[in-house]
Design a protein around this motif. Sequence first.
Motif, mmCIF file in Angstrom:
data_model
loop_
_atom_site.group_PDB
_atom_site.id
_atom_site.type_symbol
_atom_site.label_atom_id
_atom_site.label_comp_id
_atom_site.label_asym_id
_atom_site.label_seq_id
_atom_site.Cartn_x
_atom_site.Cartn_y
_atom_site.Cartn_z
ATOM 1 N N MET A 1 0.923 -0.960 0.115
ATOM 2 C CA MET A 1 0.117 -0.077 -0.026
ATOM 3 C C MET A 1 0.754 1.080 -0.039
ATOM 4 S SD MET A 1 -3.052 0.961 2.800
ATOM 5 C CE MET A 1 -3.745 2.486 2.700
ATOM 6 N N GLU A 2 0.615 2.245 -0.951
ATOM 7 C CA GLU A 2 1.323 3.578 -1.150
ATOM 8 C C GLU A 2 0.717 4.294 -0.025
ATOM 9 O OE1 GLU A 2 4.206 4.381 -3.104
ATOM 10 O OE2 GLU A 2 4.215 2.342 -3.230
ATOM 11 N N PHE A 3 1.281 4.928 0.957
ATOM 12 C CA PHE A 3 0.771 5.970 1.690
ATOM 13 C C PHE A 3 1.024 7.521 1.316
ATOM 14 C CE2 PHE A 3 1.574 2.377 4.486
ATOM 15 C CZ PHE A 3 0.224 2.019 4.936
ATOM 16 N N SER A 4 0.312 8.259 1.399
ATOM 17 C CA SER A 4 0.320 9.535 0.999
ATOM 18 C C SER A 4 0.760 10.653 2.305
ATOM 19 C CB SER A 4 -0.781 10.374 0.390
ATOM 20 O OG SER A 4 -1.882 10.459 1.208
ATOM 21 N N ASP A 5 1.517 11.823 1.966
ATOM 22 C CA ASP A 5 1.792 12.574 3.138
ATOM 23 C C ASP A 5 0.862 13.566 3.715
ATOM 24 O OD1 ASP A 5 4.440 11.252 3.091
ATOM 25 O OD2 ASP A 5 5.053 13.033 1.480
ATOM 26 N N ASN A 6 -0.578 13.458 2.812
ATOM 27 C CA ASN A 6 -1.376 14.571 3.201
ATOM 28 C C ASN A 6 -2.418 14.049 4.413
ATOM 29 O OD1 ASN A 6 -2.555 12.987 1.557
ATOM 30 N ND2 ASN A 6 -3.653 14.128 0.447
ATOM 31 N N LYS A 7 -2.464 12.763 4.711
ATOM 32 C CA LYS A 7 -3.556 12.160 5.844
ATOM 33 C C LYS A 7 -2.532 10.992 6.577
ATOM 34 C CE LYS A 7 -7.412 11.639 3.767
ATOM 35 N NZ LYS A 7 -8.399 10.941 2.884
ATOM 36 N N ALA A 8 -2.919 11.159 7.827
ATOM 37 C CA ALA A 8 -2.091 10.218 8.916
ATOM 38 C C ALA A 8 -2.478 8.718 8.251
ATOM 39 C CB ALA A 8 -3.069 10.216 10.217
ATOM 40 N N ILE A 9 -1.506 7.942 8.553
ATOM 41 C CA ILE A 9 -1.609 6.589 7.900
ATOM 42 C C ILE A 9 -2.581 5.765 8.626
ATOM 43 C CG2 ILE A 9 -0.023 4.582 8.102
ATOM 44 C CD1 ILE A 9 2.660 6.042 7.951
ATOM 45 N N TYR A 10 -2.940 6.027 9.904
ATOM 46 C CA TYR A 10 -4.000 4.994 10.365
ATOM 47 C C TYR A 10 -4.997 5.492 9.600
ATOM 48 C CZ TYR A 10 -6.227 8.600 13.485
ATOM 49 O OH TYR A 10 -6.688 9.840 14.178
ATOM 50 N N ILE A 11 -5.516 6.815 9.300
ATOM 51 C CA ILE A 11 -6.713 7.026 8.518
ATOM 52 C C ILE A 11 -6.744 6.390 6.977
ATOM 53 C CG2 ILE A 11 -7.799 8.883 7.524
ATOM 54 C CD1 ILE A 11 -8.031 9.278 10.487
ATOM 55 N N GLN A 12 -5.642 6.353 6.541
ATOM 56 C CA GLN A 12 -5.478 5.525 5.196
ATOM 57 C C GLN A 12 -5.692 4.339 5.321
ATOM 58 O OE1 GLN A 12 -1.887 7.422 2.797
ATOM 59 N NE2 GLN A 12 -1.654 8.858 4.511
ATOM 60 N N ILE A 13 -5.180 3.367 6.344
ATOM 61 C CA ILE A 13 -5.414 2.242 6.494
ATOM 62 C C ILE A 13 -7.080 1.729 6.647
ATOM 63 C CG2 ILE A 13 -4.982 0.068 8.154
ATOM 64 C CD1 ILE A 13 -2.044 1.442 8.512
ATOM 65 N N ALA A 14 -7.482 2.596 7.562
ATOM 66 C CA ALA A 14 -9.043 2.908 7.874
ATOM 67 C C ALA A 14 -9.743 2.681 6.445
ATOM 68 C CB ALA A 14 -9.412 3.828 8.834
ATOM 69 N N GLU A 15 -9.307 3.764 5.519
ATOM 70 C CA GLU A 15 -10.073 3.765 4.318
ATOM 71 C C GLU A 15 -9.895 2.596 3.474
ATOM 72 O OE1 GLU A 15 -8.629 7.675 2.693
ATOM 73 O OE2 GLU A 15 -9.900 8.942 4.158
ATOM 74 N N HIS A 16 -8.539 2.163 3.576
ATOM 75 C CA HIS A 16 -8.169 0.760 2.779
ATOM 76 C C HIS A 16 -9.217 -0.305 3.258
ATOM 77 C CE1 HIS A 16 -5.746 -2.191 1.020
ATOM 78 N NE2 HIS A 16 -5.735 -2.857 2.320
ATOM 79 N N ILE A 17 -9.355 -0.397 4.617
ATOM 80 C CA ILE A 17 -10.273 -1.616 4.944
ATOM 81 C C ILE A 17 -11.439 -1.300 4.657
ATOM 82 C CG2 ILE A 17 -11.211 -2.301 7.316
ATOM 83 C CD1 ILE A 17 -8.387 -2.112 8.595
ATOM 84 N N CYS A 18 -12.302 0.083 4.684
ATOM 85 C CA CYS A 18 -13.381 0.417 4.549
ATOM 86 C C CYS A 18 -13.781 0.011 2.894
ATOM 87 C CB CYS A 18 -13.659 1.749 4.832
ATOM 88 S SG CYS A 18 -13.948 2.169 6.435
ATOM 89 N N GLU A 19 -12.675 0.230 2.162
ATOM 90 C CA GLU A 19 -12.986 0.042 0.628
ATOM 91 C C GLU A 19 -12.959 -1.570 0.531
ATOM 92 O OE1 GLU A 19 -10.290 0.747 -3.308
ATOM 93 O OE2 GLU A 19 -10.654 2.360 -2.018
ATOM 94 N N HIS A 20 -12.166 -2.260 1.385
ATOM 95 C CA HIS A 20 -12.241 -3.702 1.077
ATOM 96 C C HIS A 20 -13.682 -4.088 1.843
ATOM 97 C CE1 HIS A 20 -8.492 -5.385 -0.019
ATOM 98 N NE2 HIS A 20 -8.090 -4.348 0.611
ATOM 99 N N ILE A 21 -14.430 -3.460 2.499
ATOM 100 C CA ILE A 21 -15.614 -3.952 2.993
ATOM 101 C C ILE A 21 -16.696 -3.493 1.951
ATOM 102 C CG2 ILE A 21 -17.510 -3.341 4.726
ATOM 103 C CD1 ILE A 21 -15.186 -3.234 6.665
ATOM 104 N N MET A 22 -16.584 -2.326 1.204
ATOM 105 C CA MET A 22 -17.440 -1.810 0.283
ATOM 106 C C MET A 22 -17.511 -2.376 -1.129
ATOM 107 S SD MET A 22 -17.837 2.298 0.657
ATOM 108 C CE MET A 22 -16.076 2.544 0.371
ATOM 109 N N LEU A 23 -16.265 -3.130 -1.340
ATOM 110 C CA LEU A 23 -16.140 -4.097 -2.437
ATOM 111 C C LEU A 23 -16.589 -5.487 -2.361
ATOM 112 C CD1 LEU A 23 -12.713 -2.374 -3.826
ATOM 113 C CD2 LEU A 23 -14.938 -2.418 -4.868
#
Length: 123
Positions: A1-23
């Motif tokens: 997973m590529e992380f961006s600098d504009n958002k906290a990593i734990y938030i990006q991981i949460a979004e990643h998990i949420c996307e897996h749930i939505m898909l």
Amino acid sequence: MEFSDNKAIYIQIAEHICEHIMLGTWKEEEKLPSVRELAVQLEVNPNTVMRTYDLLQQKEIIANKRGVGFFVTKDSLKQVQTYRKNIFLEDELPQVFRNIYLLDISLEELKKRYQDFVDENFN
């Protein structure tokens, strides 16, 4: 997973998990990877994953079964959609509107491009 600098990593991981749930990759009542497993997989500190899991528990997207692990909740899809929708409407949409205004993009063009996007990606 590529992380961006504009958002906290734990938030990006949460979004990643949420996307897996939505898909549908992770289904309701399915066990999630352990904190350590996910930390190794994403190459992050286990404390970061634990922070993510804490956030998702607060949002009732996942639940901890003591001694067993973390599981996707029964109403996770609805909870994810509510959580992600609020983030989009409050944080992302104002910037989209700003760009639409500054670039003088018509609603008709947006509507057509949106429909083309849906047709190409979801039909």
